[in-house]
Design a protein around this motif. Sequence first.
Motif, PDB file in Angstrom:
ATOM      1  N   ILE A 141       2.482  24.527  28.861  1.00 59.09           N
ATOM      2  CA  ILE A 141       3.648  25.696  30.018  1.00 59.09           C
ATOM      3  C   ILE A 141       3.355  25.085  31.812  1.00 59.09           C
ATOM      4  O   ILE A 141       3.836  25.199  32.327  1.00 59.09           O
ATOM      5  N   LYS A 142       2.137  24.547  31.744  1.00 56.96           N
ATOM      6  CA  LYS A 142       1.700  23.677  32.983  1.00 56.96           C
ATOM      7  C   LYS A 142       1.177  24.274  34.464  1.00 56.96           C
ATOM      8  O   LYS A 142       0.023  24.234  34.505  1.00 56.96           O
ATOM      9  N   ASN A 143       1.830  25.276  34.390  1.00 60.58           N
ATOM     10  CA  ASN A 143       1.139  26.274  35.179  1.00 60.58           C
ATOM     11  C   ASN A 143       1.338  28.299  34.803  1.00 60.58           C
ATOM     12  O   ASN A 143       2.483  28.234  34.057  1.00 60.58           O
ATOM     13  N   LEU A 144       0.832  28.983  35.203  1.00 66.33           N
ATOM     14  CA  LEU A 144       1.343  30.087  35.305  1.00 66.33           C
ATOM     15  C   LEU A 144       2.932  30.730  35.323  1.00 66.33           C
ATOM     16  O   LEU A 144       2.859  31.246  34.499  1.00 66.33           O
ATOM     17  N   ASP A 145       3.310  30.273  36.312  1.00 65.48           N
ATOM     18  CA  ASP A 145       4.853  30.408  36.240  1.00 65.48           C
ATOM     19  C   ASP A 145       5.057  30.027  35.131  1.00 65.48           C
ATOM     20  O   ASP A 145       6.609  29.734  34.605  1.00 65.48           O
ATOM     21  N   GLY A 146       4.987  28.821  34.342  1.00 62.44           N
ATOM     22  CA  GLY A 146       5.014  28.503  33.247  1.00 62.44           C
ATOM     23  C   GLY A 146       4.886  29.297  32.409  1.00 62.44           C
ATOM     24  O   GLY A 146       6.062  29.704  31.346  1.00 62.44           O
ATOM     25  N   ALA A 147       4.004  29.900  32.326  1.00 59.16           N
ATOM     26  CA  ALA A 147       3.823  30.793  31.113  1.00 59.16           C
ATOM     27  C   ALA A 147       4.494  31.942  31.316  1.00 59.16           C
ATOM     28  O   ALA A 147       4.284  32.326  30.015  1.00 59.16           O
ATOM     29  N   ILE A 148       5.268  32.333  32.306  1.00 53.41           N
ATOM     30  CA  ILE A 148       5.852  33.261  32.264  1.00 53.41           C
ATOM     31  C   ILE A 148       7.042  33.449  31.752  1.00 53.41           C
ATOM     32  O   ILE A 148       7.637  33.406  30.883  1.00 53.41           O
ATOM     33  N   GLU A 149       7.665  32.108  32.478  1.00 51.17           N
ATOM     34  CA  GLU A 149       8.816  31.676  31.299  1.00 51.17           C
ATOM     35  C   GLU A 149       8.942  31.079  29.965  1.00 51.17           C
ATOM     36  O   GLU A 149       9.546  31.632  29.358  1.00 51.17           O
ATOM     37  N   GLY A 150       7.418  30.831  29.409  1.00 51.30           N
ATOM     38  CA  GLY A 150       7.670  30.335  28.305  1.00 51.30           C
ATOM     39  C   GLY A 150       7.239  31.755  27.443  1.00 51.30           C
ATOM     40  O   GLY A 150       7.318  31.417  26.255  1.00 51.30           O
ATOM     41  N   LEU A 151       6.607  32.315  27.539  1.00 49.65           N
ATOM     42  CA  LEU A 151       6.281  33.757  27.333  1.00 49.65           C
ATOM     43  C   LEU A 151       7.727  34.731  26.917  1.00 49.65           C
ATOM     44  O   LEU A 151       7.911  34.916  26.286  1.00 49.65           O
ATOM     45  N   THR A 152       8.231  34.933  28.041  1.00 51.49           N
ATOM     46  CA  THR A 152       9.761  35.132  28.277  1.00 51.49           C
ATOM     47  C   THR A 152      10.483  34.989  27.294  1.00 51.49           C
ATOM     48  O   THR A 152      11.461  35.884  26.996  1.00 51.49           O
ATOM     49  N   ASN A 153      10.768  33.070  27.563  1.00 54.13           N
ATOM     50  CA  ASN A 153      11.664  32.968  26.343  1.00 54.13           C
ATOM     51  C   ASN A 153      11.225  32.858  24.618  1.00 54.13           C
ATOM     52  O   ASN A 153      12.051  32.195  24.008  1.00 54.13           O
ATOM     53  N   GLY A 154      10.064  33.024  24.792  1.00 53.68           N
ATOM     54  CA  GLY A 154       9.320  32.955  23.368  1.00 53.68           C
ATOM     55  C   GLY A 154       9.212  31.686  23.057  1.00 53.68           C
ATOM     56  O   GLY A 154       9.152  30.939  21.579  1.00 53.68           O
ATOM     57  N   ASP A 155       8.617  30.232  23.953  1.00 54.10           N
ATOM     58  CA  ASP A 155       8.884  28.980  24.149  1.00 54.10           C
ATOM     59  C   ASP A 155       7.119  29.028  23.527  1.00 54.10           C
ATOM     60  O   ASP A 155       6.412  27.710  22.543  1.00 54.10           O
ATOM     61  N   ALA A 156       5.941  30.209  24.140  1.00 54.86           N
ATOM     62  CA  ALA A 156       4.490  30.310  23.302  1.00 54.86           C
ATOM     63  C   ALA A 156       4.641  31.733  23.208  1.00 54.86           C
ATOM     64  O   ALA A 156       5.623  32.197  23.495  1.00 54.86           O
TER      65      ALA A 156
END
Length: 284
Positions: A141-156
């Motif tokens: 997910i690259k970084n913290l912003d990517g983690a927010i997006e990834g967890l919110t969207n169900g990608d992780a």
Amino acid sequence: MKLINIGGVPEHFNLAWYLTLRDGEYKAEGINLRWHDYHGGTGQMCKGLREGSIDMAVILTEGIVKDIIAGNPSKIVQTYTQSPLIWGIHVAADSEFKTIDDIKGTRAAISRYGSGSHLMAYVNAKNNDWNLEKDLEFSVIKNLDGAIEGLTNGDADYFMWEKFTTKPLVDDGIFRRIGNCPSPWPCFVIAVRNDFLEHHEEDVRTILEIINNTTSEFKNIPSIDRTIANRYEQELEDVREWLSLTEWSQELIDKKTLNHVQDELLHLNIIPEKWDYKDLVYKL
């Protein structure tokens, strides 16, 4: 004036570097030290050291040990933070997962392979007696912003990151923390590229003397808790807890500690072999 590039994460651990840069302490010694924020963390900094875009890095111990063994032409010159890093284990606020047992076999969000978030997922799995081959999956997910997006969207499904850095996201109802996983060793070291060390050892020594003067007195700086809270948008009580748990170092990491780090990484199949102490460190 000599230009020297250094990288680190844009987190409260590195405020001492900002203060010494702000006060012109390196320029007073003829050094133009340029700080570079690495939002992608350790994996991104390892790449920067390999490519020469930075000369030095304030970097996670386990990440740089792994990367030196994997061919990164750098050495550890000092421990920066002696205390462990407390990794929070996070899920999306509305996730069905409530406990660490629930996330067994699900997808861990990692900034990149070889990063702290990647390596510590193995440590957490070992701590909970998971099968390291079957119970770990990863989503980059690259970084913290990517983690927010990834967890919110169900990608992780879960994400491990320093718990005080992510605390505002927990407070805001974006993440929910279901556990903690302290690193089993001092969390940050300072690493330098070998070719840079060869030609600029005195400059590295000067830089360390300056930063060590500040970190040794860091907790005694007037209103340092409020400065951190304001700069990093954290609650004052959280900053005070973090300060009580954090100890800086002005010494080279010792052989016993590096052996312990390598033993753990070898057991987790993260490194293929152990290296001699002298091949991982450089004593100034």
